[in-house]
Design a protein around this motif. Structure first.
Motif, PDB file in Angstrom:
ATOM      1  N   VAL A 239       0.814  -1.213   0.000  1.00  0.00           N
ATOM      2  CA  VAL A 239       0.000   0.000   0.000  1.00  0.00           C
ATOM      3  C   VAL A 239       0.849   1.264   0.000  1.00  0.00           C
ATOM      4  O   VAL A 239       0.335   2.366  -0.153  1.00  0.00           O
ATOM      5  CB  VAL A 239      -0.957   0.060   1.216  1.00  0.00           C
ATOM      6  N   PHE A 240       2.150   1.118   0.205  1.00  0.00           N
ATOM      7  CA  PHE A 240       3.044   2.284   0.263  1.00  0.00           C
ATOM      8  C   PHE A 240       4.183   2.126  -0.734  1.00  0.00           C
ATOM      9  O   PHE A 240       4.755   1.039  -0.840  1.00  0.00           O
ATOM     10  CB  PHE A 240       3.627   2.445   1.678  1.00  0.00           C
ATOM     11  N   PRO A 241       4.566   3.173  -1.495  1.00  0.00           N
ATOM     12  CA  PRO A 241       3.985   4.514  -1.477  1.00  0.00           C
ATOM     13  C   PRO A 241       2.660   4.623  -2.226  1.00  0.00           C
ATOM     14  O   PRO A 241       1.920   5.566  -2.030  1.00  0.00           O
ATOM     15  CB  PRO A 241       5.058   5.363  -2.154  1.00  0.00           C
TER      16      PRO A 241
ATOM     17  N   PRO B  39       1.472   5.870   8.778  1.00  0.00           N
ATOM     18  CA  PRO B  39       0.010   5.849   8.905  1.00  0.00           C
ATOM     19  C   PRO B  39      -0.688   5.062   7.797  1.00  0.00           C
ATOM     20  O   PRO B  39      -1.710   4.424   8.045  1.00  0.00           O
ATOM     21  CB  PRO B  39      -0.360   7.336   8.834  1.00  0.00           C
ATOM     22  N   ALA B  40      -0.117   5.083   6.586  1.00  0.00           N
ATOM     23  CA  ALA B  40      -0.742   4.354   5.474  1.00  0.00           C
ATOM     24  C   ALA B  40      -0.803   2.861   5.773  1.00  0.00           C
ATOM     25  O   ALA B  40      -1.757   2.177   5.395  1.00  0.00           O
ATOM     26  CB  ALA B  40       0.038   4.597   4.186  1.00  0.00           C
TER      27      ALA B  40
ATOM     28  N   LYS C 189      -0.853   1.509   8.875  1.00  0.00           N
ATOM     29  CA  LYS C 189      -1.797   1.289   9.972  1.00  0.00           C
ATOM     30  C   LYS C 189      -3.229   1.360   9.468  1.00  0.00           C
ATOM     31  O   LYS C 189      -4.085   0.564   9.875  1.00  0.00           O
ATOM     32  CB  LYS C 189      -1.567   2.329  11.074  1.00  0.00           C
ATOM     33  N   ASP C 190      -3.515   2.305   8.573  1.00  0.00           N
ATOM     34  CA  ASP C 190      -4.861   2.441   8.022  1.00  0.00           C
ATOM     35  C   ASP C 190      -5.279   1.190   7.269  1.00  0.00           C
ATOM     36  O   ASP C 190      -6.458   0.814   7.267  1.00  0.00           O
ATOM     37  CB  ASP C 190      -4.941   3.646   7.078  1.00  0.00           C
ATOM     38  N   ALA C 191      -4.318   0.553   6.598  1.00  0.00           N
ATOM     39  CA  ALA C 191      -4.619  -0.639   5.800  1.00  0.00           C
ATOM     40  C   ALA C 191      -4.458  -1.932   6.594  1.00  0.00           C
ATOM     41  O   ALA C 191      -4.727  -3.018   6.077  1.00  0.00           O
ATOM     42  CB  ALA C 191      -3.709  -0.680   4.575  1.00  0.00           C
ATOM     43  N   ASN C 192      -3.989  -1.825   7.838  1.00  0.00           N
ATOM     44  CA  ASN C 192      -3.801  -2.996   8.700  1.00  0.00           C
ATOM     45  C   ASN C 192      -2.791  -3.976   8.124  1.00  0.00           C
ATOM     46  O   ASN C 192      -3.008  -5.187   8.093  1.00  0.00           O
ATOM     47  CB  ASN C 192      -5.138  -3.706   8.944  1.00  0.00           C
ATOM     48  N   VAL C 193      -1.661  -3.439   7.650  1.00  0.00           N
ATOM     49  CA  VAL C 193      -0.598  -4.281   7.096  1.00  0.00           C
ATOM     50  C   VAL C 193       0.757  -3.784   7.583  1.00  0.00           C
ATOM     51  O   VAL C 193       0.877  -2.657   8.058  1.00  0.00           O
ATOM     52  CB  VAL C 193      -0.592  -4.270   5.545  1.00  0.00           C
ATOM     53  N   VAL C 194       1.774  -4.634   7.425  1.00  0.00           N
ATOM     54  CA  VAL C 194       3.156  -4.217   7.654  1.00  0.00           C
ATOM     55  C   VAL C 194       3.739  -3.790   6.308  1.00  0.00           C
ATOM     56  O   VAL C 194       3.118  -3.980   5.263  1.00  0.00           O
ATOM     57  CB  VAL C 194       3.997  -5.363   8.267  1.00  0.00           C
ATOM     58  N   ASP C 195       4.926  -3.222   6.332  1.00  0.00           N
ATOM     59  CA  ASP C 195       5.526  -2.753   5.084  1.00  0.00           C
ATOM     60  C   ASP C 195       5.870  -3.921   4.163  1.00  0.00           C
ATOM     61  O   ASP C 195       6.518  -4.889   4.577  1.00  0.00           O
ATOM     62  CB  ASP C 195       6.787  -1.945   5.375  1.00  0.00           C
TER      63      ASP C 195
ATOM     64  N   SER D 168      -2.835  10.283  -1.681  1.00  0.00           N
ATOM     65  CA  SER D 168      -2.283   9.454  -0.611  1.00  0.00           C
ATOM     66  C   SER D 168      -0.794   9.179  -0.823  1.00  0.00           C
ATOM     67  O   SER D 168      -0.129   8.706   0.080  1.00  0.00           O
ATOM     68  CB  SER D 168      -3.011   8.099  -0.577  1.00  0.00           C
ATOM     69  N   GLU D 169      -0.293   9.465  -2.002  1.00  0.00           N
ATOM     70  CA  GLU D 169       1.121   9.204  -2.278  1.00  0.00           C
ATOM     71  C   GLU D 169       2.019  10.025  -1.364  1.00  0.00           C
ATOM     72  O   GLU D 169       1.748  11.196  -1.105  1.00  0.00           O
ATOM     73  CB  GLU D 169       1.455   9.540  -3.738  1.00  0.00           C
ATOM     74  N   LEU D 170       3.055   9.386  -0.882  1.00  0.00           N
ATOM     75  CA  LEU D 170       4.026  10.068  -0.011  1.00  0.00           C
ATOM     76  C   LEU D 170       5.382  10.111  -0.695  1.00  0.00           C
ATOM     77  O   LEU D 170       5.757   9.158  -1.344  1.00  0.00           O
ATOM     78  CB  LEU D 170       4.146   9.302   1.321  1.00  0.00           C
TER      79      LEU D 170
END
Length: 240
Positions: free
Chosen positions: A42-44, A185-186, A188-194, A238-240
């Motif tokens: 989910v990131f970035p 935060p992205a 945590k919002d998605a309930n996943v680890v990196d 949402s992109e960081l």
């Protein structure tokens, strides 16, 4: 399914052929789990390709070393690093290639390395990866690799073996991975680890399996491993 083929628990040095075995097993372990890594992505941006990109990057390096008979870790690591750099895909693949590039900066001076040099190489891997990113973000593979290498270095003793070092490294990497949602935060919002950090951890875990002398039989992805990600909450802003 894991089948024990005999342990090399007391191994103290890594030469070219053992390093090749570690890399091949690491790449295999990542490839077996790439779909799970994709599901965490989910990131970035939530484009679901981190596992795919990391696996393809690893396989690019593997192709360059799999037929090499060199017993020098210097030669194997340099060939691998070039292959990873040339075949790097996506942000995750580029950072992965930089970790191995930094590792090569240290081991590239030796035919074989002991656990102290291995420790230095893992530190250099982190340093190189951080410098390669214009704006390093904590809560990613950079954080996990840094914290794992720092703790493993602190636990190093005169009695440390290659296996005990990897065990300490992986223990802290797993703990650090669980903390990534607290830093991003992205996640945590998605309930996943990196996802990138999780992919890197699969590589290192595969390396540990190679040191232990075990074979991992491919299995289908477990449904229980699928991450629950609500991607509808993410957009261009949402992109960081």
């Amino acid at each position: 399914v894991i089948v024990n083929r005999g342990s090399m628990m007391n191994i103290m040095k890594i030469d070219g052929q053992l390093y090749k075995s570690l890399v091949l097993k690491g790449a295999e372990n990542l490839k077996m789990n790439y779909q799970y890594i994709d599901s965490l992505n989910v990131f970035p941006v939530p484009d679901g390709d981190t596992g795919t990109n990391m696996s393809m990057t690893m396989m690019s390096g593997v192709r360059d070393i799999q037929n090499s008979e060199s017993i020098s870790i210097s030669e194997i690591s340099k060939t691998l690093s070039r292959g990873l750099l040339m075949g790097a895909r996506g942000n995750s693949g580029v950072i992965l290639s930089q970790l191995f590039r930094g590792f090569c900066k240290v081991v590239g001076e030796y035919d074989e390395v002991d656990v102290c040099v291995l420790c230095d190489a893992m530190q250099k891997a982190v340093e190189t990866a951080y410098k390669a990113v214009m704006k390093p973000v904590e809560g990613t593979v950079l954080t996990v690799a840094r914290e794992a290498s720092e703790v493993a270095m602190q636990k190093l003793t005169k009695k440390s073996t290659i296996l005990s070092y990897l065990e300490d490294y992986i223990e802290e990497a797993e703990a650090s991975l669980k903390r990534t949602p607290d830093l991003l935060p992205a996640l945590k919002d998605a309930n996943v680890v990196d996802s990138g950090a999780a992919g890197f951890l699969y590589v290192v875990k595969g390396m540990k399996l190679a040191v232990e002398g075990v074979i991992v039989a491919p299995v289908e992805q477990s449904l229980s491993m699928e991450a629950t990600v609500t991607k509808g909450t993410f957009n261009a802003h949402s992109e960081l």
